[in-house]
Design a protein around this motif. Structure first.
Motif, PDB file in Angstrom:
ATOM      1  N   LEU A  94       0.831  -1.199   0.000  1.00  0.00           N
ATOM      2  CA  LEU A  94       0.000   0.000   0.000  1.00  0.00           C
ATOM      3  C   LEU A  94       0.867   1.251   0.000  1.00  0.00           C
ATOM      4  O   LEU A  94       0.585   2.211  -0.723  1.00  0.00           O
ATOM      5  CB  LEU A  94      -0.939  -0.008   1.212  1.00  0.00           C
ATOM      6  CG  LEU A  94      -1.936   1.140   1.307  1.00  0.00           C
ATOM      7  CD1 LEU A  94      -2.849   1.190   0.090  1.00  0.00           C
ATOM      8  CD2 LEU A  94      -2.756   1.019   2.587  1.00  0.00           C
ATOM      9  N   ASP A  95       1.943   1.234   0.780  1.00  0.00           N
ATOM     10  CA  ASP A  95       2.867   2.377   0.807  1.00  0.00           C
ATOM     11  C   ASP A  95       3.490   2.620  -0.566  1.00  0.00           C
ATOM     12  O   ASP A  95       3.616   3.768  -1.007  1.00  0.00           O
ATOM     13  CB  ASP A  95       3.966   2.159   1.859  1.00  0.00           C
ATOM     14  CG  ASP A  95       3.424   2.179   3.283  1.00  0.00           C
ATOM     15  OD1 ASP A  95       2.295   2.677   3.496  1.00  0.00           O
ATOM     16  OD2 ASP A  95       4.128   1.673   4.187  1.00  0.00           O
ATOM     17  N   GLN A  97       2.174   1.750  -3.415  1.00  0.00           N
ATOM     18  CA  GLN A  97       1.110   2.224  -4.297  1.00  0.00           C
ATOM     19  C   GLN A  97       0.860   3.719  -4.085  1.00  0.00           C
ATOM     20  O   GLN A  97       0.686   4.467  -5.042  1.00  0.00           O
ATOM     21  CB  GLN A  97      -0.168   1.421  -4.050  1.00  0.00           C
ATOM     22  CG  GLN A  97      -1.218   1.637  -5.106  1.00  0.00           C
ATOM     23  CD  GLN A  97      -2.475   0.837  -4.873  1.00  0.00           C
ATOM     24  OE1 GLN A  97      -2.618   0.134  -3.877  1.00  0.00           O
ATOM     25  NE2 GLN A  97      -3.413   0.954  -5.789  1.00  0.00           N
ATOM     26  N   LYS A  98       0.885   4.155  -2.825  1.00  0.00           N
ATOM     27  CA  LYS A  98       0.725   5.590  -2.529  1.00  0.00           C
ATOM     28  C   LYS A  98       1.872   6.389  -3.139  1.00  0.00           C
ATOM     29  O   LYS A  98       1.670   7.479  -3.672  1.00  0.00           O
ATOM     30  CB  LYS A  98       0.697   5.823  -1.015  1.00  0.00           C
ATOM     31  CG  LYS A  98      -0.567   5.387  -0.336  1.00  0.00           C
ATOM     32  CD  LYS A  98      -0.440   5.619   1.169  1.00  0.00           C
ATOM     33  CE  LYS A  98      -1.616   5.086   1.919  1.00  0.00           C
ATOM     34  NZ  LYS A  98      -1.449   5.172   3.384  1.00  0.00           N
ATOM     35  N   GLU A  99       3.089   5.840  -3.044  1.00  0.00           N
ATOM     36  CA  GLU A  99       4.259   6.504  -3.610  1.00  0.00           C
ATOM     37  C   GLU A  99       4.113   6.660  -5.122  1.00  0.00           C
ATOM     38  O   GLU A  99       4.417   7.721  -5.677  1.00  0.00           O
ATOM     39  CB  GLU A  99       5.514   5.684  -3.280  1.00  0.00           C
ATOM     40  CG  GLU A  99       6.799   6.317  -3.722  1.00  0.00           C
ATOM     41  CD  GLU A  99       8.004   5.444  -3.412  1.00  0.00           C
ATOM     42  OE1 GLU A  99       8.925   5.422  -4.241  1.00  0.00           O
ATOM     43  OE2 GLU A  99       8.014   4.788  -2.345  1.00  0.00           O
ATOM     44  N   LEU A 101       1.384   6.850  -6.710  1.00  0.00           N
ATOM     45  CA  LEU A 101       0.305   7.810  -6.938  1.00  0.00           C
ATOM     46  C   LEU A 101       0.819   9.238  -6.842  1.00  0.00           C
ATOM     47  O   LEU A 101       0.426  10.105  -7.604  1.00  0.00           O
ATOM     48  CB  LEU A 101      -0.801   7.573  -5.892  1.00  0.00           C
ATOM     49  CG  LEU A 101      -2.088   8.362  -6.033  1.00  0.00           C
ATOM     50  CD1 LEU A 101      -2.821   7.982  -7.307  1.00  0.00           C
ATOM     51  CD2 LEU A 101      -2.980   8.133  -4.825  1.00  0.00           C
ATOM     52  N   ASN A 102       1.733   9.463  -5.882  1.00  0.00           N
ATOM     53  CA  ASN A 102       2.240  10.809  -5.625  1.00  0.00           C
ATOM     54  C   ASN A 102       3.383  11.227  -6.546  1.00  0.00           C
ATOM     55  O   ASN A 102       3.750  12.387  -6.584  1.00  0.00           O
ATOM     56  CB  ASN A 102       2.689  10.930  -4.169  1.00  0.00           C
ATOM     57  CG  ASN A 102       1.525  10.778  -3.205  1.00  0.00           C
ATOM     58  OD1 ASN A 102       0.402  11.162  -3.521  1.00  0.00           O
ATOM     59  ND2 ASN A 102       1.774  10.201  -2.053  1.00  0.00           N
ATOM     60  N   LYS A 110       2.342   1.862 -12.153  1.00  0.00           N
ATOM     61  CA  LYS A 110       1.129   2.019 -11.346  1.00  0.00           C
ATOM     62  C   LYS A 110       0.331   0.725 -11.332  1.00  0.00           C
ATOM     63  O   LYS A 110      -0.175   0.306 -10.286  1.00  0.00           O
ATOM     64  CB  LYS A 110       0.281   3.176 -11.885  1.00  0.00           C
ATOM     65  CG  LYS A 110       0.908   4.529 -11.626  1.00  0.00           C
ATOM     66  CD  LYS A 110       0.090   5.658 -12.216  1.00  0.00           C
ATOM     67  CE  LYS A 110       0.776   6.998 -11.951  1.00  0.00           C
ATOM     68  NZ  LYS A 110       0.055   8.119 -12.544  1.00  0.00           N
ATOM     69  N   ALA A 155      -6.209   6.567  -7.344  1.00  0.00           N
ATOM     70  CA  ALA A 155      -6.497   7.129  -6.023  1.00  0.00           C
ATOM     71  C   ALA A 155      -7.604   6.339  -5.336  1.00  0.00           C
ATOM     72  O   ALA A 155      -7.525   6.040  -4.134  1.00  0.00           O
ATOM     73  CB  ALA A 155      -6.890   8.600  -6.148  1.00  0.00           C
ATOM     74  N   VAL A 158      -6.184   3.031  -4.072  1.00  0.00           N
ATOM     75  CA  VAL A 158      -5.412   3.195  -2.827  1.00  0.00           C
ATOM     76  C   VAL A 158      -6.365   3.242  -1.631  1.00  0.00           C
ATOM     77  O   VAL A 158      -6.150   2.563  -0.624  1.00  0.00           O
ATOM     78  CB  VAL A 158      -4.541   4.470  -2.880  1.00  0.00           C
ATOM     79  CG1 VAL A 158      -3.993   4.825  -1.508  1.00  0.00           C
ATOM     80  CG2 VAL A 158      -3.387   4.279  -3.868  1.00  0.00           C
ATOM     81  N   THR A 159      -7.431   4.020  -1.744  1.00  0.00           N
ATOM     82  CA  THR A 159      -8.408   4.132  -0.659  1.00  0.00           C
ATOM     83  C   THR A 159      -9.074   2.785  -0.384  1.00  0.00           C
ATOM     84  O   THR A 159      -9.236   2.384   0.782  1.00  0.00           O
ATOM     85  CB  THR A 159      -9.490   5.186  -1.014  1.00  0.00           C
ATOM     86  OG1 THR A 159      -8.840   6.442  -1.210  1.00  0.00           O
ATOM     87  CG2 THR A 159     -10.522   5.312   0.084  1.00  0.00           C
ATOM     88  N   LYS A 162      -6.697   0.455   1.287  1.00  0.00           N
ATOM     89  CA  LYS A 162      -6.531   0.888   2.681  1.00  0.00           C
ATOM     90  C   LYS A 162      -7.700   0.387   3.531  1.00  0.00           C
ATOM     91  O   LYS A 162      -7.495  -0.083   4.654  1.00  0.00           O
ATOM     92  CB  LYS A 162      -6.446   2.413   2.742  1.00  0.00           C
ATOM     93  CG  LYS A 162      -6.196   2.965   4.124  1.00  0.00           C
ATOM     94  CD  LYS A 162      -6.096   4.482   4.097  1.00  0.00           C
ATOM     95  CE  LYS A 162      -5.897   5.039   5.496  1.00  0.00           C
ATOM     96  NZ  LYS A 162      -5.877   6.510   5.499  1.00  0.00           N
TER      97      LYS A 162
END
Length: 199
Positions: A94-95, A97-99, A101-102, A110, A155, A158-159, A162
């Motif tokens: 997850l971390d 995936q967030k990276e 995304l950002n 992705k 996005a 990711v949610t 989570k």
């Protein structure tokens, strides 16, 4: 083959792939054989190879099957006796995936970070045959995902991941499975919308 993307139905020639990927013919033939085994390419005698054709119905069927198999794999993973390690690995995915995304990442990166979360379900099933079977399905699902992959869907993913992870951390396994279903339902809606709009 990872260096080149081809749309559904595209004819593939060994020579073109050699030039594009800057490799000899043997690795190209091996890659085409593997892609054929994974159901992503069709090899025809005297006609060469082509990327499989896939319409909306095919993509929805693959999505439905992925939900069933991922749900089963998640249930097995949650009962594997390695819950803490499983949670830690899910958090790492997850971390990442967030990276992705950002940061400005390629679609392939992705897609890979999104898929890694689901692949962990199979890693922790302790069922090698299920893991092997899932590889072909994940390859087909990657084609489906390419049709819905954009910053907004990333996005949302990711949610949704989570939510699944938080439910697992709180020992709410049924809720985690429900969030997994919501995740696939949302992907299904995005897929229908984008295919019908010709995106």
């Amino acid at each position: 083959y990872k260096k080149t993307k081809k749309p559904c139905g595209t004819k593939l020639t060994t020579k073109e792939l050699q030039e594009k990927c800057q490799v000899r013919s043997t690795p190209v033939r091996e890659a085409l054989t593997r892609l054929t085994q994974e159901g992503l390419v069709i090899l025809t005698t005297n006609q060469g190879a082509k990327v499989i054709d896939m319409d909306l119905k095919d993509m929805l069927e693959i999505s439905d099957l992925s939900l069933l198999l991922d749900g089963y794999a998640l249930q097995l993973a949650l009962c594997s006796g390695e819950r803490k390690a499983f949670i830690n690995e899910l958090q790492k995915c997850l971390d990442k995936q967030k990276e992705c995304l950002n940061k400005s990442r390629t679609v392939a990166k992705k897609l890979e970070s999104n898929s890694a979360f689901h692949k962990l379900f199979y890693e922790y099933t302790n069922n090698s045959r299920l893991k092997q079977f899932s590889m072909q399905l994940r390859g087909l699902f990657a084609i489906v995902s390419l049709n819905i992959m954009n910053d907004e869907s990333n996005a949302c993913s990711v949610t949704e991941h989570k939510n699944i992870l938080n439910a697992i951390k709180n020992d709410k396994d049924e809720l985690a499975l429900e969030y997994l279903k919501v995740h696939f339902d949302n992907d299904r809606k995005r897929l229908i919308e984008q295919v019908r709009n010709g995106i």
